[in-house]
Design a protein around this motif. Structure first.
Motif, PDB file in Angstrom:
ATOM      1  N   ARG A 151       0.827  -1.271  -0.121  1.00  0.00           N
ATOM      2  CA  ARG A 151      -0.011   0.061  -0.010  1.00  0.00           C
ATOM      3  C   ARG A 151       0.693   1.181  -0.129  1.00  0.00           C
ATOM      4  NH1 ARG A 151      -2.406  -2.471   4.325  1.00  0.00           N
ATOM      5  NH2 ARG A 151      -1.568  -0.741   5.721  1.00  0.00           N
ATOM      6  N   VAL A 152       1.905   1.161   0.832  1.00  0.00           N
ATOM      7  CA  VAL A 152       2.984   2.382   0.973  1.00  0.00           C
ATOM      8  C   VAL A 152       3.537   2.724  -0.507  1.00  0.00           C
ATOM      9  CG1 VAL A 152       5.122   3.211   1.644  1.00  0.00           C
ATOM     10  CG2 VAL A 152       3.276   2.384   3.365  1.00  0.00           C
ATOM     11  N   ALA A 153       3.834   1.576  -1.344  1.00  0.00           N
ATOM     12  CA  ALA A 153       4.763   1.672  -2.474  1.00  0.00           C
ATOM     13  C   ALA A 153       3.596   2.092  -3.596  1.00  0.00           C
ATOM     14  CB  ALA A 153       5.119   0.419  -3.039  1.00  0.00           C
ATOM     15  N   GLU A 154       2.236   1.784  -3.545  1.00  0.00           N
ATOM     16  CA  GLU A 154       1.265   2.140  -4.482  1.00  0.00           C
ATOM     17  C   GLU A 154       0.923   3.649  -4.265  1.00  0.00           C
ATOM     18  OE1 GLU A 154      -2.917   0.839  -6.346  1.00  0.00           O
ATOM     19  OE2 GLU A 154      -1.933  -0.585  -4.875  1.00  0.00           O
ATOM     20  N   VAL A 155       0.671   3.826  -3.073  1.00  0.00           N
ATOM     21  CA  VAL A 155       0.118   5.269  -2.761  1.00  0.00           C
ATOM     22  C   VAL A 155       1.336   6.249  -3.083  1.00  0.00           C
ATOM     23  CG1 VAL A 155      -0.827   6.926  -0.885  1.00  0.00           C
ATOM     24  CG2 VAL A 155      -1.712   4.559  -1.152  1.00  0.00           C
ATOM     25  N   SER A 156       2.473   5.961  -2.540  1.00  0.00           N
ATOM     26  CA  SER A 156       3.673   6.713  -2.854  1.00  0.00           C
ATOM     27  C   SER A 156       3.789   7.173  -4.267  1.00  0.00           C
ATOM     28  CB  SER A 156       5.028   6.278  -2.447  1.00  0.00           C
ATOM     29  OG  SER A 156       5.089   6.158  -0.830  1.00  0.00           O
ATOM     30  N   LYS A 157       3.805   6.024  -5.226  1.00  0.00           N
ATOM     31  CA  LYS A 157       3.711   6.274  -6.679  1.00  0.00           C
ATOM     32  C   LYS A 157       2.577   7.171  -7.125  1.00  0.00           C
ATOM     33  CE  LYS A 157       3.568   3.477 -10.734  1.00  0.00           C
ATOM     34  NZ  LYS A 157       3.520   2.021 -11.598  1.00  0.00           N
ATOM     35  N   ILE A 158       1.263   6.875  -6.583  1.00  0.00           N
ATOM     36  CA  ILE A 158       0.218   8.027  -6.974  1.00  0.00           C
ATOM     37  C   ILE A 158       0.566   9.143  -6.677  1.00  0.00           C
ATOM     38  CG2 ILE A 158      -2.300   8.345  -6.457  1.00  0.00           C
ATOM     39  CD1 ILE A 158      -2.469   5.494  -6.180  1.00  0.00           C
ATOM     40  N   LEU A 159       0.972   9.582  -5.532  1.00  0.00           N
ATOM     41  CA  LEU A 159       1.365  10.660  -5.045  1.00  0.00           C
ATOM     42  C   LEU A 159       2.335  11.480  -5.671  1.00  0.00           C
ATOM     43  CD1 LEU A 159       0.376  10.653  -1.235  1.00  0.00           C
ATOM     44  CD2 LEU A 159      -0.974  12.054  -2.952  1.00  0.00           C
ATOM     45  N   SER A 160       3.490  10.775  -5.740  1.00  0.00           N
ATOM     46  CA  SER A 160       4.641  11.229  -6.555  1.00  0.00           C
ATOM     47  C   SER A 160       4.474  11.657  -8.040  1.00  0.00           C
ATOM     48  CB  SER A 160       5.777  10.074  -6.247  1.00  0.00           C
ATOM     49  OG  SER A 160       6.129   9.930  -5.093  1.00  0.00           O
ATOM     50  N   LYS A 161       3.447  11.310  -8.621  1.00  0.00           N
ATOM     51  CA  LYS A 161       3.321  11.923  -9.929  1.00  0.00           C
ATOM     52  C   LYS A 161       3.080  13.503  -9.964  1.00  0.00           C
ATOM     53  CE  LYS A 161       0.995   7.649 -11.741  1.00  0.00           C
ATOM     54  NZ  LYS A 161      -0.265   7.079 -12.305  1.00  0.00           N
ATOM     55  N   ARG A 162       2.695  13.863  -8.911  1.00  0.00           N
ATOM     56  CA  ARG A 162       2.292  15.335  -8.683  1.00  0.00           C
ATOM     57  C   ARG A 162       3.379  16.083  -7.638  1.00  0.00           C
ATOM     58  NH1 ARG A 162      -0.866  16.814 -12.199  1.00  0.00           N
ATOM     59  NH2 ARG A 162      -1.949  18.515 -11.592  1.00  0.00           N
ATOM     60  N   PHE A 163       3.619  15.125  -6.648  1.00  0.00           N
ATOM     61  CA  PHE A 163       3.999  16.007  -5.442  1.00  0.00           C
ATOM     62  C   PHE A 163       5.455  15.047  -4.938  1.00  0.00           C
ATOM     63  CE2 PHE A 163       3.326  15.881  -0.784  1.00  0.00           C
ATOM     64  CZ  PHE A 163       3.471  17.303  -0.507  1.00  0.00           C
ATOM     65  N   PRO A 164       6.385  15.725  -4.742  1.00  0.00           N
ATOM     66  CA  PRO A 164       7.490  14.942  -4.338  1.00  0.00           C
ATOM     67  C   PRO A 164       7.088  14.745  -2.793  1.00  0.00           C
ATOM     68  CG  PRO A 164       7.994  17.208  -5.001  1.00  0.00           C
ATOM     69  CD  PRO A 164       6.625  16.997  -5.517  1.00  0.00           C
ATOM     70  N   LEU A 165       7.239  13.640  -2.335  1.00  0.00           N
ATOM     71  CA  LEU A 165       6.980  13.141  -1.051  1.00  0.00           C
ATOM     72  C   LEU A 165       8.248  13.771  -0.026  1.00  0.00           C
ATOM     73  CD1 LEU A 165       5.582   9.918  -1.171  1.00  0.00           C
ATOM     74  CD2 LEU A 165       4.218  11.863  -1.236  1.00  0.00           C
ATOM     75  N   PRO A 166       7.689  14.747   0.881  1.00  0.00           N
ATOM     76  CA  PRO A 166       9.030  15.320   1.569  1.00  0.00           C
ATOM     77  C   PRO A 166       9.610  14.484   2.326  1.00  0.00           C
ATOM     78  CG  PRO A 166       6.787  16.577   1.941  1.00  0.00           C
ATOM     79  CD  PRO A 166       6.318  15.291   1.203  1.00  0.00           C
ATOM     80  N   THR A 167       8.843  13.235   2.900  1.00  0.00           N
ATOM     81  CA  THR A 167       9.545  11.981   3.596  1.00  0.00           C
ATOM     82  C   THR A 167       8.843  10.822   3.404  1.00  0.00           C
ATOM     83  OG1 THR A 167       8.024  12.312   5.567  1.00  0.00           O
ATOM     84  CG2 THR A 167       9.800  13.756   5.797  1.00  0.00           C
ATOM     85  N   PRO A 168       9.245   9.808   3.834  1.00  0.00           N
ATOM     86  CA  PRO A 168       8.649   8.613   3.457  1.00  0.00           C
ATOM     87  C   PRO A 168       7.410   8.218   4.201  1.00  0.00           C
ATOM     88  CG  PRO A 168      11.050   8.051   3.744  1.00  0.00           C
ATOM     89  CD  PRO A 168      10.686   9.525   4.240  1.00  0.00           C
ATOM     90  N   LEU A 169       6.550   7.609   3.572  1.00  0.00           N
ATOM     91  CA  LEU A 169       5.381   6.976   4.106  1.00  0.00           C
ATOM     92  C   LEU A 169       5.646   5.800   5.332  1.00  0.00           C
ATOM     93  CD1 LEU A 169       2.737   7.336   1.390  1.00  0.00           C
ATOM     94  CD2 LEU A 169       3.141   9.222   3.046  1.00  0.00           C
ATOM     95  N   ILE A 170       5.055   5.999   6.335  1.00  0.00           N
ATOM     96  CA  ILE A 170       4.998   4.684   7.259  1.00  0.00           C
ATOM     97  C   ILE A 170       3.905   3.743   7.015  1.00  0.00           C
ATOM     98  CG2 ILE A 170       4.822   4.102   9.453  1.00  0.00           C
ATOM     99  CD1 ILE A 170       6.192   6.603  10.421  1.00  0.00           C
ATOM    100  N   ASP A 171       2.725   4.241   6.581  1.00  0.00           N
ATOM    101  CA  ASP A 171       1.912   3.541   6.087  1.00  0.00           C
ATOM    102  C   ASP A 171       0.766   4.538   5.279  1.00  0.00           C
ATOM    103  OD1 ASP A 171      -0.202   1.242   6.002  1.00  0.00           O
ATOM    104  OD2 ASP A 171      -0.729   1.355   7.903  1.00  0.00           O
TER     105      ASP A 171
END
Length: 154
Positions: free
Chosen positions: A34-54
Motif C-alpha cells: 500500500r505504501v509503495a502504491e500510494v507513494s507512486k500515485i502521489l509522487s506523480k504530482r508531489f515529491p513526498l517530503p519524507t517517506p510514508l510509514i503507512d
C-alpha cells in the motif's frame, strides 16, 4: 433516410459497451504494498517530503464517462513520523478557509482507517491541489503524524 438513421442510432447504442455508473478502486495488499502504491500515485504530482510509514487509498468514480465526464472522489490516509510533519506542512499550501467551505466526508463504505467526524474538527487544513492536482477538497494534518486527504473532481 430518417428511418435508417434512427435504426442505425438504435443499433449503435445497443452495441455500445456498458460501463458501470459507479466503481471503486482501492489500494490493497500488505502495508509495504500500500505504501509503495500510494507513494507512486502521489509522487506523480508531489515529491513526498519524507517517506510514508503507512498509507491507504480509495477512489470512487461516479458516471460512466459516456454522456459527460465522470466524477472522482479520492480518500487518502497517510502515516508519517510526527517529527516529519514540519516538512509536510512546509510542502503544502494552507487552505483559504474564508473562501473555502471545509466539510467532513467519508467513503461510501466506511473504512476503519478513515478519520471520524470528531477527529476532523481538531485538524489543520491545507489545499489538496499541490498534492493531488485537484483543487476541490482538503488535506487535514493531525499532530500524531496522520494526514488525511479528500480530493474530488466536479
Amino acid at each position: 433516410m430518417k428511418l435508417f438513421s434512427v435504426l442505425l442510432l438504435c443499433f449503435l447504442t445497443a452495441c455500445s459497451p456498458r460501463h458501470p455508473a459507479e466503481s471503486t478502486y482501492e489500494a490493497s495488499g500488505t502495508q509495504a504494498q500500500r505504501v509503495a502504491e500510494v507513494s507512486k500515485i502521489l509522487s506523480k504530482r508531489f515529491p513526498l517530503p519524507t517517506p510514508l510509514i503507512d498509507a491507504y487509498f480509495i477512489e470512487e468514480k461516479i458516471g460512466d464517462g459516456m454522456m459527460g465526464p465522470s466524477d472522482f472522489f479520492g480518500f487518502y490516509s497517510l502515516k508519517v513520523a510526527p517529527a516529519d510533519l514540519t516538512a509536510w506542512r512546509s510542502a503544502l499550501t494552507p487552505i483559504d478557509s474564508q473562501s473555502t467551505t471545509i466539510t467532513y466526508y467519508t467513503p461510501k463504505k466506511i473504512r476503519t482507517w478513515w478519520l471520524t467526524q470528531s477527529e476532523f474538527l481538531d485538524l489543520t487544513f491545507y489545499n489538496p491541489m499541490t498534492m493531488t492536482g485537484r483543487n476541490n477538497g482538503w488535506v487535514a494534518v493531525s499532530p500524531d503524524g496522520r494526514i488525511f486527504v479528500y480530493a474530488f473532481t466536479m
